[in-house]
Design a protein around this motif. Structure first.
Motif, PDB file in Angstrom:
ATOM      1  N   SER A   1       0.856  -1.186   0.000  1.00 35.96           N
ATOM      2  CA  SER A   1       0.000   0.000   0.000  1.00 35.96           C
ATOM      3  C   SER A   1       0.892   1.237   0.000  1.00 35.96           C
ATOM      4  CB  SER A   1      -0.886   0.009   1.245  1.00 35.96           C
ATOM      5  OG  SER A   1      -0.089   0.167   2.415  1.00 35.96           O
ATOM      6  N   ARG A   2       0.311   2.386  -0.281  1.00 33.16           N
ATOM      7  CA  ARG A   2       1.127   3.608  -0.279  1.00 33.16           C
ATOM      8  C   ARG A   2       1.744   3.882   1.095  1.00 33.16           C
ATOM      9  NH1 ARG A   2       1.709   8.091  -3.609  1.00 33.16           N
ATOM     10  NH2 ARG A   2      -0.084   7.574  -4.907  1.00 33.16           N
ATOM     11  N   PRO A   3       0.982   3.781   2.213  1.00 35.74           N
ATOM     12  CA  PRO A   3       1.608   4.007   3.522  1.00 35.74           C
ATOM     13  C   PRO A   3       2.760   3.043   3.802  1.00 35.74           C
ATOM     14  CG  PRO A   3      -0.774   4.126   3.715  1.00 35.74           C
ATOM     15  CD  PRO A   3      -0.487   3.629   2.327  1.00 35.74           C
ATOM     16  N   ALA A   4       2.587   1.756   3.432  1.00 34.79           N
ATOM     17  CA  ALA A   4       3.654   0.777   3.644  1.00 34.79           C
ATOM     18  C   ALA A   4       4.868   1.110   2.771  1.00 34.79           C
ATOM     19  CB  ALA A   4       3.151  -0.624   3.330  1.00 34.79           C
ATOM     20  N   PHE A   5       4.595   1.478   1.542  1.00 30.68           N
ATOM     21  CA  PHE A   5       5.633   1.854   0.575  1.00 30.68           C
ATOM     22  C   PHE A   5       6.447   3.040   1.106  1.00 30.68           C
ATOM     23  CE2 PHE A   5       6.995   4.064  -3.319  1.00 30.68           C
ATOM     24  CZ  PHE A   5       7.407   3.027  -4.145  1.00 30.68           C
ATOM     25  N   ASN A   6       5.734   4.072   1.544  1.00 33.86           N
ATOM     26  CA  ASN A   6       6.403   5.259   2.075  1.00 33.86           C
ATOM     27  C   ASN A   6       7.185   4.935   3.338  1.00 33.86           C
ATOM     28  OD1 ASN A   6       5.252   6.716   0.003  1.00 33.86           O
ATOM     29  ND2 ASN A   6       3.651   7.640   1.260  1.00 33.86           N
ATOM     30  N   GLY A   7       6.610   4.075   4.186  1.00 33.29           N
ATOM     31  CA  GLY A   7       7.270   3.709   5.427  1.00 33.29           C
ATOM     32  C   GLY A   7       8.587   2.984   5.187  1.00 33.29           C
ATOM     33  N   CYS A   8       8.627   2.120   4.187  1.00 33.57           N
ATOM     34  CA  CYS A   8       9.863   1.414   3.845  1.00 33.57           C
ATOM     35  C   CYS A   8      10.948   2.398   3.437  1.00 33.57           C
ATOM     36  CB  CYS A   8       9.609   0.426   2.710  1.00 33.57           C
ATOM     37  SG  CYS A   8       8.637  -1.014   3.178  1.00 33.57           S
ATOM     38  N   PHE A   9      10.583   3.358   2.612  1.00 33.12           N
ATOM     39  CA  PHE A   9      11.572   4.341   2.188  1.00 33.12           C
ATOM     40  C   PHE A   9      12.055   5.196   3.363  1.00 33.12           C
ATOM     41  CE2 PHE A   9      10.397   3.579  -2.278  1.00 33.12           C
ATOM     42  CZ  PHE A   9      11.662   3.617  -2.842  1.00 33.12           C
ATOM     43  N   ARG A  10      11.146   5.558   4.251  1.00 26.98           N
ATOM     44  CA  ARG A  10      11.567   6.344   5.421  1.00 26.98           C
ATOM     45  C   ARG A  10      12.591   5.577   6.242  1.00 26.98           C
ATOM     46  NH1 ARG A  10       6.100   8.007   5.691  1.00 26.98           N
ATOM     47  NH2 ARG A  10       5.621   6.354   7.191  1.00 26.98           N
ATOM     48  N   ALA A  11      12.372   4.277   6.404  1.00 29.16           N
ATOM     49  CA  ALA A  11      13.296   3.452   7.178  1.00 29.16           C
ATOM     50  C   ALA A  11      14.675   3.382   6.511  1.00 29.16           C
ATOM     51  CB  ALA A  11      12.727   2.047   7.344  1.00 29.16           C
ATOM     52  N   LEU A  12      14.688   3.327   5.191  1.00 24.09           N
ATOM     53  CA  LEU A  12      15.949   3.203   4.465  1.00 24.09           C
ATOM     54  C   LEU A  12      16.685   4.536   4.321  1.00 24.09           C
ATOM     55  CD1 LEU A  12      14.677   0.829   1.645  1.00 24.09           C
ATOM     56  CD2 LEU A  12      16.362   0.220   3.391  1.00 24.09           C
ATOM     57  N   ILE A  13      15.924   5.615   4.195  1.00 22.37           N
ATOM     58  CA  ILE A  13      16.525   6.925   3.939  1.00 22.37           C
ATOM     59  C   ILE A  13      17.083   7.553   5.207  1.00 22.37           C
ATOM     60  CG2 ILE A  13      16.051   9.303   3.223  1.00 22.37           C
ATOM     61  CD1 ILE A  13      13.939   8.077   1.293  1.00 22.37           C
ATOM     62  N   GLY A  14      16.340   7.441   6.315  1.00 21.79           N
ATOM     63  CA  GLY A  14      16.766   8.113   7.535  1.00 21.79           C
ATOM     64  C   GLY A  14      16.540   9.607   7.418  1.00 21.79           C
ATOM     65  N   GLU A  15      17.434  10.383   7.977  1.00 20.19           N
ATOM     66  CA  GLU A  15      17.295  11.840   7.956  1.00 20.19           C
ATOM     67  C   GLU A  15      17.847  12.410   6.657  1.00 20.19           C
ATOM     68  OE1 GLU A  15      15.806  13.854  10.158  1.00 20.19           O
ATOM     69  OE2 GLU A  15      15.193  12.047  11.244  1.00 20.19           O
ATOM     70  N   THR A  16      17.063  13.249   5.987  1.00 21.01           N
ATOM     71  CA  THR A  16      17.550  13.929   4.784  1.00 21.01           C
ATOM     72  C   THR A  16      18.419  15.110   5.199  1.00 21.01           C
ATOM     73  OG1 THR A  16      15.475  15.176   4.721  1.00 21.01           O
ATOM     74  CG2 THR A  16      15.650  13.243   3.292  1.00 21.01           C
ATOM     75  N   ARG A  17      19.290  15.516   4.297  1.00 22.51           N
ATOM     76  CA  ARG A  17      20.289  16.523   4.656  1.00 22.51           C
ATOM     77  C   ARG A  17      19.764  17.955   4.639  1.00 22.51           C
ATOM     78  NH1 ARG A  17      22.684  12.669   1.686  1.00 22.51           N
ATOM     79  NH2 ARG A  17      22.325  13.740  -0.265  1.00 22.51           N
TER      80      ARG A  17
END
Length: 261
Positions: free
Chosen positions: A134-150
């Protein structure tokens, strides 16, 4: 034109419920105007208000123009009707981001820093029983991988990338993407050697583990890869003159002619 409108709509629709709230529009515009002010000091001076204040004013005006049934949210149809009006120019010009290259996608999503198996596992663990994200799951995965943006600019660009990727693989517009198809395309963005990426993507389609895939499965894999390549390199699409699926069919036919001894 419809694709362009839809791409703009999903940037604002943060929770993916199919409607834009005033808070969602204000929040996204705040990020956009912060970037605009950073890159154009003259704009800050000319406006005379903070990015947050400008976002609130702009979003309020948008809702007055676009929320035709006055229910407090903007549907896609309302957004589409409003998008073509001259009054939308300030916002539409702000959300029309420049093309983003494959290298920028790797850097901003942080995918190049993770081995392909790790990334596959993160997304696989968030799939539903049908193997979809789902979109929320999709976005959540990316948040976990990306961490803090610069920076704020990177955060806005990263959101654009993630939304584009979801829309690219949500081919029927039902609000979810197939893990197998998305992951195989995603493999080209991951860290690791070329062989590791191909092996990991191959395993997605070799369901019985016998070390073989069919021509149809190869078409599915290559189409996913070509979708991402086309999205990050519009010149490639124009030069080749065929869509990702057509190119995948041509390439698979050639591969089976040469390799299927």
């Amino acid at each position: 034109r419809d694709d362009k409108v839809k791409a703009a709509f999903v940037l604002f629709d943060e929770d993916g419920d199919g409607f834009i709230s005033l808070d969602e529009m204000t929040k996204y515009l705040s990020s956009v105007f912060k970037v605009l002010y950073e890159t154009s000091p003259d704009t800050r001076e000319a406006m005379g208000v903070s990015p947050v204040a400008l976002a609130a004013i702009t979003a309020k005006q948008c809702f007055e123009d676009a929320d035709t049934n006055q229910d407090g949210v903007i549907s896609f149809e309302e957004f589409k009707a409003w998008y073509s009006k001259p009054s939308s120019a300030q916002i539409t010009s702000a959300v029309e981001m420049p093309e983003i290259t494959l290298a920028e996608v790797r850097e901003l999503t942080n995918l190049g820093q993770h081995p392909v198996d790790t990334i596959f596992r993160v997304f696989a663990e968030c799939c539903d029983d049908q193997g979809s994200l789902s979109r929320p799951a999709f976005n959540g995965c990316f948040r976990a991988l990306i961490g803090e943006t610069r920076s704020e600019a990177d955060r806005v660009k990263t959101k654009v990338i993630i939304d584009r990727l979801f829309e690219l693989f949500d081919t029927d517009g039902n609000g979810s993407v197939s893990y197998d198809e998305f992951a195989s395309g995603l493999s080209i963005l991951c860290g690791g050697t070329r062989d590791e990426k191909v092996r990991a993507a191959f395993s997605l389609f070799d369901l019985d583990g016998d070390g073989y895939i069919t021509k149809d499965e190869m078409v599915c894999y290559l189409a996913s890869v070509f979708k991402i390549l086309y999205e990050t390199s519009p010149d490639t699409r124009a030069r080749l003159g065929v869509n990702p699926t057509e190119l995948a069919v041509i390439t698979s036919d050639q591969a089976f002619e040469e390799a299927d001894l």
